[in-house]
Motif scaffolding. Structure first.
Motif, PDB file in Angstrom:
ATOM      1  N   GLY A 113       3.792 -48.721  10.057  1.00 56.32           N
ATOM      2  CA  GLY A 113       2.682 -48.455  10.847  1.00 56.32           C
ATOM      3  C   GLY A 113       1.981 -47.253  10.669  1.00 56.32           C
ATOM      4  O   GLY A 113       0.860 -47.168  10.956  1.00 56.32           O
ATOM      5  N   ILE A 114       2.612 -46.233  10.280  1.00 56.51           N
ATOM      6  CA  ILE A 114       2.213 -44.913  10.103  1.00 56.51           C
ATOM      7  C   ILE A 114       1.122 -44.952   8.782  1.00 56.51           C
ATOM      8  O   ILE A 114      -0.139 -44.571   8.849  1.00 56.51           O
ATOM      9  CB  ILE A 114       3.013 -43.771   9.874  1.00 56.51           C
ATOM     10  CG1 ILE A 114       3.930 -43.580  11.317  1.00 56.51           C
ATOM     11  CG2 ILE A 114       2.284 -42.482   9.435  1.00 56.51           C
ATOM     12  CD1 ILE A 114       5.187 -42.664  10.973  1.00 56.51           C
ATOM     13  N   VAL A 115       1.798 -45.679   7.986  1.00 54.40           N
ATOM     14  CA  VAL A 115       0.875 -46.029   6.738  1.00 54.40           C
ATOM     15  C   VAL A 115      -0.382 -46.887   6.880  1.00 54.40           C
ATOM     16  O   VAL A 115      -1.345 -46.511   6.477  1.00 54.40           O
ATOM     17  CB  VAL A 115       1.788 -46.462   5.595  1.00 54.40           C
ATOM     18  CG1 VAL A 115       0.865 -46.902   4.209  1.00 54.40           C
ATOM     19  CG2 VAL A 115       2.872 -45.481   5.088  1.00 54.40           C
ATOM     20  N   TRP A 116      -0.099 -47.866   7.630  1.00 54.30           N
ATOM     21  CA  TRP A 116      -1.112 -48.801   8.190  1.00 54.30           C
ATOM     22  C   TRP A 116      -2.211 -48.067   8.730  1.00 54.30           C
ATOM     23  O   TRP A 116      -3.280 -48.509   8.702  1.00 54.30           O
ATOM     24  CB  TRP A 116      -0.581 -49.947   8.747  1.00 54.30           C
ATOM     25  CG  TRP A 116      -1.404 -51.251   8.804  1.00 54.30           C
ATOM     26  CD1 TRP A 116      -2.703 -51.538   8.507  1.00 54.30           C
ATOM     27  CD2 TRP A 116      -0.943 -52.486   9.440  1.00 54.30           C
ATOM     28  NE1 TRP A 116      -3.112 -52.727   8.594  1.00 54.30           N
ATOM     29  CE2 TRP A 116      -2.093 -53.409   9.148  1.00 54.30           C
ATOM     30  CE3 TRP A 116       0.204 -52.954  10.237  1.00 54.30           C
ATOM     31  CZ2 TRP A 116      -1.931 -54.769   9.657  1.00 54.30           C
ATOM     32  CZ3 TRP A 116       0.114 -54.224  10.675  1.00 54.30           C
ATOM     33  CH2 TRP A 116      -0.819 -55.040  10.237  1.00 54.30           C
ATOM     34  N   GLY A 117      -1.887 -47.251   9.692  1.00 53.80           N
ATOM     35  CA  GLY A 117      -2.667 -46.627  10.371  1.00 53.80           C
ATOM     36  C   GLY A 117      -3.878 -45.744   9.579  1.00 53.80           C
ATOM     37  O   GLY A 117      -4.948 -45.597   9.976  1.00 53.80           O
ATOM     38  N   ALA A 118      -3.331 -45.307   8.542  1.00 57.69           N
ATOM     39  CA  ALA A 118      -4.176 -44.330   7.544  1.00 57.69           C
ATOM     40  C   ALA A 118      -5.108 -45.306   6.869  1.00 57.69           C
ATOM     41  O   ALA A 118      -5.815 -44.658   5.842  1.00 57.69           O
ATOM     42  CB  ALA A 118      -3.373 -43.473   6.784  1.00 57.69           C
ATOM     43  N   ASP A 119      -4.784 -46.493   6.654  1.00 58.92           N
ATOM     44  CA  ASP A 119      -5.494 -47.500   5.648  1.00 58.92           C
ATOM     45  C   ASP A 119      -7.094 -47.195   5.844  1.00 58.92           C
ATOM     46  O   ASP A 119      -7.819 -47.226   4.955  1.00 58.92           O
ATOM     47  CB  ASP A 119      -5.018 -48.705   5.780  1.00 58.92           C
ATOM     48  CG  ASP A 119      -5.691 -49.715   4.641  1.00 58.92           C
ATOM     49  OD1 ASP A 119      -5.506 -49.528   3.450  1.00 58.92           O
ATOM     50  OD2 ASP A 119      -6.702 -50.499   4.861  1.00 58.92           O
ATOM     51  N   ASN A 120      -7.578 -47.500   7.180  1.00 54.71           N
ATOM     52  CA  ASN A 120      -8.856 -47.306   7.485  1.00 54.71           C
ATOM     53  C   ASN A 120      -9.434 -45.927   7.162  1.00 54.71           C
ATOM     54  O   ASN A 120     -10.647 -46.071   6.293  1.00 54.71           O
ATOM     55  CB  ASN A 120      -9.301 -47.671   8.842  1.00 54.71           C
ATOM     56  CG  ASN A 120      -9.371 -49.215   9.085  1.00 54.71           C
ATOM     57  OD1 ASN A 120      -9.940 -49.649   8.350  1.00 54.71           O
ATOM     58  ND2 ASN A 120      -8.839 -49.641  10.472  1.00 54.71           N
ATOM     59  N   PRO A 121      -9.241 -44.922   7.643  1.00 51.97           N
ATOM     60  CA  PRO A 121      -9.624 -43.724   7.294  1.00 51.97           C
ATOM     61  C   PRO A 121      -9.559 -43.165   5.707  1.00 51.97           C
ATOM     62  O   PRO A 121     -10.112 -42.380   5.210  1.00 51.97           O
ATOM     63  CB  PRO A 121      -9.149 -42.585   8.140  1.00 51.97           C
ATOM     64  CG  PRO A 121      -8.060 -43.088   8.627  1.00 51.97           C
ATOM     65  CD  PRO A 121      -8.066 -44.660   8.495  1.00 51.97           C
TER      66      PRO A 121
END
Length: 392
Positions: A113-121
């Motif tokens: 989830g941490i990695v997924w959260g960084a996908d957009n920015p």
């Protein structure tokens, strides 16, 4: 226009990274859902695994949006892929040693989830940087096509390999996919502009929400995102439960069923690439969210595999409309200096969907998975109707 976007080498590499990571993500989510259900028979714990993937977005989404401006995005992307590969390797080793427990899957879901959260920015911001704002809608639509192709391949591969070779094999495949994505990321020539700090990270995070929501048109984008992630997205976590409990499908059948919304989304996104026009963006965005929620109501109530698969196909069509327009609206509505922060706030809004997973998990334990899924989908349609004044 499409050929022009595909003619940019770095766009193709970023697209490939997104495709490989998405296949691994959807594979893992399907396998984790099946394994947790088989070990615990708890619909709440199945929903909790996806909730844990969203929790970091809610907690760290705004932080990641600010931080992405302060680092080289290519380096951040490579680090994200290395972390995911290490997590998949650990899960594969634990499974091979017959030591894999639910809490291991919970920790891995949180890290993912941490990695997924960084996908957009990080990764999606790079899409806009390499193709330009005027081609962002085409670029994102093609990224959504790739993502939704992975929603077919990931669950189908995960279910088939899980049934044929056991729990460790799907995670080994994830490791291979992350490694291949890292190789593609290493070949990127693009280097982002690293902005100097304008204050403390906490202050910039706080300011991000105010600046983004004061931007004309942005509040409506965030409202629809919240509704989708509170009432629509959680419903997908019940597919493994409904598939096994109500439709009497095995792991391979559940994998094929879970891939149907990906097939629908692939079809929908492929149609949007050549047809979409700026004046249609918001209608497609909100209409896609309404269709997504409404078709989950149908899926939960039909009780037969074929009609359920058709409903999920239409869920996917709605998902394509929503997802294609989401990052496009943020990127084209926000001023250039706010884009990374806006995408970080978007990730935070997505992360707040964890409340929807908690809501659905509790209802599923009380009322059963199918009834709870139908109710939360209906709540999403109602919420969109009640908030029309903000997003229209």
């Amino acid at each position: 226009m499409r050929a022009g976007v595909l003619g940019v080498p770095d766009f193709r590499r970023i697209l490939l990274v997104g495709l490989l990571v998405s296949v691994a993500r959807w594979l893992e989510m399907l396998v984790i859902g099946v394994v947790v259900w088989q070990q615990t028979h708890s619909a709440f714990l199945v929903a909790l695994m996806t909730l844990l993937r969203l929790l970091p977005m809610g907690l760290f989404g705004a932080f990641l949006g600010v931080a992405a401006d302060r680092v080289q995005r290519r380096s951040a992307l490579i680090l994200m892929l290395v972390v995911q590969a290490a997590s998949a390797a650990v899960l594969a080793l634990l499974a091979q040693a017959d030591m894999l427990a639910v809490w291991h899957l919970a920790v891995a879901s949180f890290v993912a989830g941490i990695v997924w959260g960084a996908d957009n920015p990080v990764r999606r911001m790079m899409l806009g940087e390499v193709v330009g704002a005027h081609r962002m809608a085409t670029a994102v639509s093609m990224d959504v096509v790739a993502n939704n192709a992975s929603r077919i391949a990931g669950p189908a591969l995960g279910g088939t390999i899980l049934a044929a070779a056991g729990v460790g094999a799907p995670f080994m495949l994830s490791l291979v996919l992350y490694a291949a994505a890292a190789v593609a990321a290493l070949r990127l020539a693009h280097r982002s502009t690293v902005l100097p700090p304008r204050g403390s990270v906490l202050r910039e995070m706080r300011d991000s929400f105010g600046l983004v929501l004061r931007t004309p048109g942005m509040a409506g984008v965030m409202v629809v995102t919240l509704i989708f992630n509170l009432f629509g997205w959680p419903a997908g976590s019940m597919v493994p439960v409904i598939g096994q409990e109500d439709l009497r499908l095995g792991a391979d059948g559940v994998g094929l069923l879970a891939g149907m919304d990906g097939l629908g989304a692939l079809i929908g996104a492929a149609l949007l690439v050549p047809l979409v026009r700026p004046r249609w963006y918001r209608a497609i965005y909100a209409g896609g969210a309404a269709m997504f929620c409404g078709m989950y109501v149908v899926f939960a109530l039909v009780g037969q595999p074929v009609p359920a698969a058709v409903a999920l196909l239409l869920v996917g069509v709605g998902s394509a409309g929503f997802a294609s327009m989401q990052a496009t609206l943020v990127y084209t509505t926000a001023p250039p200096e706010l884009r990374s922060r806006a995408l970080g706030v978007l990730s935070a809004c997505i992360g707040l969907g964890l409340l929807g997973f908690l809501h659905l998990g509790l209802m599923a334990n009380w009322l059963g998975a199918s009834t709870a899924t139908a109710l939360i989908g209906a709540e999403g349609v109602l919420a969109l109707a009640l908030t029309r004044r903000w997003w229209r």
